[in-house]
Scaffold this active site. Structure first.
Site, PDB file in Angstrom:
ATOM      1  N   SER A 134      -7.560 -17.650   1.411  1.00  0.00           N
ATOM      2  CA  SER A 134      -6.167 -17.881   1.022  1.00  0.00           C
ATOM      3  C   SER A 134      -6.167 -18.522  -0.352  1.00  0.00           C
ATOM      4  O   SER A 134      -7.172 -19.136  -0.745  1.00  0.00           O
ATOM      5  CB  SER A 134      -5.520 -18.833   2.034  1.00  0.00           C
ATOM      6  OG  SER A 134      -4.276 -19.286   1.574  1.00  0.00           O
ATOM      7  N   TYR A 147      -5.121 -26.510   8.036  1.00  0.00           N
ATOM      8  CA  TYR A 147      -5.252 -25.100   7.635  1.00  0.00           C
ATOM      9  C   TYR A 147      -6.049 -25.013   6.334  1.00  0.00           C
ATOM     10  O   TYR A 147      -6.994 -24.224   6.222  1.00  0.00           O
ATOM     11  CB  TYR A 147      -3.865 -24.483   7.468  1.00  0.00           C
ATOM     12  CG  TYR A 147      -3.893 -23.058   6.952  1.00  0.00           C
ATOM     13  CD1 TYR A 147      -4.350 -22.010   7.753  1.00  0.00           C
ATOM     14  CD2 TYR A 147      -3.477 -22.748   5.653  1.00  0.00           C
ATOM     15  CE1 TYR A 147      -4.379 -20.708   7.275  1.00  0.00           C
ATOM     16  CE2 TYR A 147      -3.504 -21.456   5.179  1.00  0.00           C
ATOM     17  CZ  TYR A 147      -3.953 -20.432   5.991  1.00  0.00           C
ATOM     18  OH  TYR A 147      -3.993 -19.140   5.515  1.00  0.00           O
TER      19      TYR A 147
END
Ligand SMILES: NC(=O)c1ccc[n+]([C@@H]2O[C@H](COP(=O)([O-])OP(=O)(O)OC[C@H]3O[C@@H](n4cnc5c(N)ncnc54)[C@H](OP(=O)(O)O)[C@@H]3O)[C@@H](O)[C@H]2O)c1
Length: 270
Positions: A134, A147
């Site tokens: 990401s 996360y």
């Protein structure tokens, strides 16, 4: 002979679009998901996409899916480690099980898939591992601390792994999406909440509005699928493939920590 790709987390979003994209490019596609029998996806209308059960939290299902894919198509050329989700909220509100599941899914599940495929890739003297990290593996925003921790882990793991695998002609790629319009921000999100803990409520409400706003402006997951395809098809040993990062990585690189953090604080509290 057509090439074969195995994708994890193919029931929705980036995984499903990636399966469709590779299928259009005439690859053999093994679309794995937690519930291939009960979850109806766009893939179920396409007979020659092999749909298999694979839960990254279940090691046996990983081994079985890889074996079944090789039995059907003779070999696997590319693995796309896409399965993942975001644990979101104030860290103090998290619990042990949530933290474990976040790391088990986004990090340890991905590692297990790679460890299971490596003997095959080594024997073939070829193979490409594509890890979906990401933009959040290179920088960090509020309320996604756990996360981010998983995606930073995937980045470091992948960057190191590439060295030992190169002598076997095995490529490692990291795809780094910015905001993409998928179930990530709603259905798939795990929200951290602790009974009686209200101290963060105002901040969480303010920051979540901004964070979810990024998601709403996200691009179609097909854009990521096309980048994954590029990473799978190239002869290059390039490691990182950012996609729709909206200049954020460049800004992060140029700005000293304090300036970048100040910018994030300003955006969240505006
Ligand atoms: N959307 C974004 O803005 C964005 C940005 C950067 C990175 N990413 C990353 O992109 C990847 C795909 O996310 P997405 O945006 O496409 O969201 P999504 O639509 O929610 O897709 C997530 C997929 O992961 C699957 N999954 C979750 N836990 C699993 C498990 N234990 N075993 C196997 N599959 C599992 C889900 O399966 P079920 O259908 O069974 O729940 C679903 O198919 C994730 O790794 C995410 O972190 C997304």
């Amino acid at each position: 002979m057509n090439k074969t790709v195995l994708i994890t987390g193919s029931s929705t979003g980036i995984g499903m679009e990636t399966a469709l994209f590779f299928h259009k490019k005439k690859w053999n596609v093994v679309a794995t998901m937690r519930n291939p029998d009960t979850r109806t996806t766009d893939l179920h209308a396409i007979d020659d996409i092999l749909k298999l059960h694979l839960d990254v939290l279940d090691n046996k299902s990983i081994t079985t899916a890889i074996e079944a894919a090789i039995e059907k198509f003779g070999k696997i050329d590319v693995i796309v480690n896409n399965a993942g989700y975001g644990l979101v909220g104030a860290f103090e509100a998290s619990n042990h099980d949530q933290i474990n599941r976040q790391f088990d899914t986004n990090v340890f599940g991905l590692m297990t898939v790679i460890r299971e495929i490596l003997p095959t890739f080594r024997k073939q003297q070829s193979g490409t591992i594509i890890n979906i990290a990401s933009i959040g593996g290179r920088l960090a925003f509020p309320l996604y601390s756990l996360y981010h921790a998983t995606k930073w882990a995937v980045e470091g793991f992948s960057e190191s792994l590439q060295y030992e695998l190169k002598p076997f002609n095995i490529k490692v790629k990291v795809v780094e999406p910015g905001p993409i319009k998928t179930d990530f921000y709603d259905r798939s999100a795990d929200i951290m909440k602790k009974q009686g803990l209200t101290a963060y409520d105002g901040y969480v409400e303010r920051a979540m509005k901004i964070m979810l706003g990024f998601g709403e402006k996200g691009v179609h997951p097909r854009v990521v699928a096309s980048t994954i395809y590029k990473a799978a098809s190239t002869n290059s040993w390039k490691l990182r493939y950012p996609v729709n990062t909206q200049g954020m990585l460049a800004i992060r690189k140029l700005m000293p920590d304090a300036l970048f953090s100040g910018l994030v604080r300003t955006v969240i509290t505006k």
